[in-house]
Structures are given as C-alpha cells and as structure tokens.
Design a protein around this motif. Structure first.
Motif, PDB file in Angstrom:
ATOM      1  N   UNK A   7       0.858  -1.193   0.000  1.00 38.15           N
ATOM      2  CA  UNK A   7       0.000   0.000   0.000  1.00 38.15           C
ATOM      3  C   UNK A   7       0.895   1.244   0.000  1.00 38.15           C
ATOM      4  N   UNK A   9       1.147   5.071   0.424  1.00 35.80           N
ATOM      5  CA  UNK A   9       0.456   6.281   0.892  1.00 35.80           C
ATOM      6  C   UNK A   9       1.311   7.501   0.577  1.00 35.80           C
ATOM      7  N   UNK A  11       1.916  11.272   1.219  1.00 33.34           N
ATOM      8  CA  UNK A  11       1.524  12.405   2.057  1.00 33.34           C
ATOM      9  C   UNK A  11       1.881  13.692   1.332  1.00 33.34           C
ATOM     10  N   UNK A  18      -2.657  30.354  -2.062  1.00 34.69           N
ATOM     11  CA  UNK A  18      -2.133  31.349  -3.008  1.00 34.69           C
ATOM     12  C   UNK A  18      -1.480  30.702  -4.215  1.00 34.69           C
ATOM     13  N   UNK A 179       9.999  35.175  -3.543  1.00 38.24           N
ATOM     14  CA  UNK A 179      10.057  34.026  -2.633  1.00 38.24           C
ATOM     15  C   UNK A 179       9.912  32.725  -3.399  1.00 38.24           C
TER      16      UNK A 179
ATOM     17  N   UNK B   7       4.231  -0.846   2.758  1.00 33.37           N
ATOM     18  CA  UNK B   7       5.323   0.123   2.631  1.00 33.37           C
ATOM     19  C   UNK B   7       4.746   1.536   2.628  1.00 33.37           C
ATOM     20  N   UNK B   9       5.459   5.315   2.037  1.00 33.89           N
ATOM     21  CA  UNK B   9       6.402   6.291   1.477  1.00 33.89           C
ATOM     22  C   UNK B   9       5.899   7.696   1.773  1.00 33.89           C
ATOM     23  N   UNK B  11       6.221  11.481   0.914  1.00 31.70           N
ATOM     24  CA  UNK B  11       6.775  12.453  -0.035  1.00 31.70           C
ATOM     25  C   UNK B  11       6.761  13.831   0.624  1.00 31.70           C
ATOM     26  N   UNK B  13       7.731  17.768   1.186  1.00 35.11           N
ATOM     27  CA  UNK B  13       8.024  18.902   0.306  1.00 35.11           C
ATOM     28  C   UNK B  13       9.489  19.329   0.427  1.00 35.11           C
ATOM     29  N   UNK B  18      14.294  29.770   2.466  1.00 37.42           N
ATOM     30  CA  UNK B  18      13.936  30.849   3.398  1.00 37.42           C
ATOM     31  C   UNK B  18      13.307  30.320   4.681  1.00 37.42           C
ATOM     32  N   UNK B 176       6.291  37.382   3.911  1.00 33.91           N
ATOM     33  CA  UNK B 176       6.735  36.017   4.186  1.00 33.91           C
ATOM     34  C   UNK B 176       5.821  35.371   5.210  1.00 33.91           C
ATOM     35  N   UNK B 178       2.668  36.103   5.843  1.00 32.22           N
ATOM     36  CA  UNK B 178       1.333  35.840   5.305  1.00 32.22           C
ATOM     37  C   UNK B 178       1.354  34.610   4.414  1.00 32.22           C
ATOM     38  N   UNK B 179       2.384  34.524   3.556  1.00 34.80           N
ATOM     39  CA  UNK B 179       2.417  33.446   2.563  1.00 34.80           C
ATOM     40  C   UNK B 179       2.653  32.110   3.237  1.00 34.80           C
ATOM     41  N   UNK B 180       3.566  32.088   4.237  1.00 38.17           N
ATOM     42  CA  UNK B 180       3.790  30.800   4.907  1.00 38.17           C
ATOM     43  C   UNK B 180       2.832  30.617   6.068  1.00 38.17           C
TER      44      UNK B 180
END
Lengths: 180, 180
Positions: A7, A9, A11, A18, A179, B7, B9, B11, B13, B18, B176, B178-180
């Motif tokens: 399986x 998954x 994330x 935005x 950014x 399994x 996994x 992912x 980001x 910054x 920065x 606001x966006x994050x």
C-alpha cells in the motif's frame, strides 16, 4: 497463497491558497488579483485626471493659467499629470496582461518597475497634496481658483490613497515572485 | 505464510531556502535581516534626532521658539519628534527581539503594526520635508534659522530614506509571514 500488494500512501503537502494564482496563467483561476489591480488603477486614473482637469480646465477656457502665481498649485498640477499618465499606462498594461501576457517587458522586470514607480508616484502625490494645503492659504476664499484648488487637493489625496493600495498589491506580487 | 507489511512512502516537500529564517528562533541563523533592521532603525533615529535638535536646540538656549512664526517648520518639528520616538521604540523592540523574543506583542501583530506605522511615518516625513522647502522661501537667507531649517530639511529627508528602507524590510517580513 495470497499476494498482498504494498500500500503506497502519499503524504502530499497541503496546497497553499495562493498557489493557484502563481502556477496557472488562465484568466478564470485568478480574477481577484487582476480585477483588484484594474479597479485600483482605474480609480487612480479617475482621481488624478479629475485633479488635473479641475485646475487645467479654467485655464483652457480663458487662455491663461490662473495658477501661474502659485508655484504650489503648479507643482500639484505637474505631479497629477504624471500620476495620470502613469495610471493610464498601468491600466493599459493590465488589460494587455489579461488579453495576451508579456506584451512589453518580462513579468519579473515589470513587477520590479511597477513597485518602484508606485512608491515614487505615491510619495510625489502626498508631497504635492501637502504643498497644496499651504498654497490654499495664499488664495482668496470663495474664488473659483480656491474651489478648483480644493477639488484638486481632495482628488490628488484620493489618487494617493488609490496608489498606496496599488503599491501594497504590487509589493505583494513582487514578494511572491521573489520568494517562489 | 509470509505477512507483507505495507510500505509507507512519505513524499515530503522540498525545504525552502527561506524556511529556516522563519521557523528557527536562534540569533546565529538569521543575523542579516535582524542586523539590517537594527542598522536602518539606528540611522532613522540618528537622522530624526539630528533634525529635531537642529531646530529645537536654539530655542532652548534663548528660551523662545525661533520658528514660532513659521507653521511649516513647526509641522516638520512635530513630525520629526514623532519619527524619533517611533524609531527609538522600534530600535528598543529590535534589541528585545534578539535578547528574548515576543516581549510586548505577538510577532504577527507586531509585523502588521510595524509595516503600517513605517508607511505612515514615511509619508509624514516626505510631507513635512516638502512643506519645509516652502517654509525656506519665507526665511531670510544666511540667518541662523535658515541654516537650522536647511539642516532639518536634509536630516528629515535622510530619515525618510531610512524609513523607506525599513518599510521595504518590514513589508518583506510581513509578506513572508502571510504566505507561509
């Protein structure tokens, strides 16, 4: 013997609210920032042109500039002409961006230039408004020039507020571009 | 009968270059933005206090305000006092942030307030500088008041430039956040 498939998954990161406005280029996905920009530019153009006309129109009727003895009003007149030209250019650019992107310059350069010029025009407008307040003291109360100066003052201040809002928007766009 | 464990996994980001400056709170990981902020605030404080002193010092010596007949200079005097107080507060807050974070208000509120007040003080300073230029015309050339007004004008314009740089920095920090 039963084979159990593994399986998987994934994330995935939560999509930012935005993200869509940067990633996609379509009109339908990002109407708000474009429409806000166009609306604010139109307001700035309207206010600055009204300010120019309220001082300039009497001069074209009588063939002379009634505010020639008042350098404060002349300064305000010149600044609001510049603000009108700049707002008209930005409105034109905004419409071009919607119809077919990147007509004149690259997006990156355009964002930088817009932000710097917005700041500059904003500071010029508040400077000219302050100076016009002083100019009002010299003009006789109730004359047509006094009324024209009052209208010019209010309109150039309104244009200043609209340009400040444009500055915030273009600063936000520029920040997002740096950014990401 | 062999049991196959599923399994998993993940992912994750890709970390942004910054991220560390927002996420971590240590001094060593983000010296540049804090040092730039402190440096610019110190400059703004220095320039605005010089501007205040150049107009205010003669008045305390002789027991009267030499610029009482000039509303332009009084306006500039009041605005530079406000700019000095604001810069001193921001410098104090910057030093508090380095030593132990979040002394007075939350970071989010602080960023919003700093950005709005930076903008406001910047506009007040350019407005008062413009008005002081007009005030100079009324003062006799070469007198001590004229020299003081020239120093005030230069210093308040320099404080304006420093505050504009602070505005850019606080706008960047706010964006920065606001966006994050």
């Amino acid at each position: 013997m039963a084979s159990v498939s593994p399986v998987v998954q994934l994330q995935l990161p939560t999509p930012s609210p935005f993200t869509h406005s940067v990633a996609s280029t379509g009109w339908s996905t990002r109407p708000s920032i474009h429409l806000s920009n166009l609306f604010l530019r139109s307001l700035a153009l309207l206010f600055s042109i009204t300010s120019v006309l309220s001082l300039g129109a009497p001069s074209t009727q009588h063939g002379e500039t009634p505010f020639s003895g008042y350098p404060e009003l002349r300064y305000c007149f010149i600044v609001t002409i510049l603000a009108s030209l700049y707002s008209a250019f930005q409105l034109f650019k905004g419409i071009c961006d919607i119809s077919h992107r990147g007509l004149l310059i690259s997006d990156m350069t355009s964002d930088y230039i817009s932000f710097v010029l917005d700041q500059l025009v904003g500071y010029l407008l508040i400077s000219s408004s302050s100076v016009t307040v002083l100019g009002l003291e010299k003009i006789e109360l109730g004359t047509s020039l006094w009324k024209a100066a009052i209208v010019t003052l209010c309109m150039s201040f309104a244009a200043f507020v609209a340009i400040v809002a444009c500055t915030l928007l273009s600063g936000y766009k520029l920040c997002k571009r740096i950014i990401w």
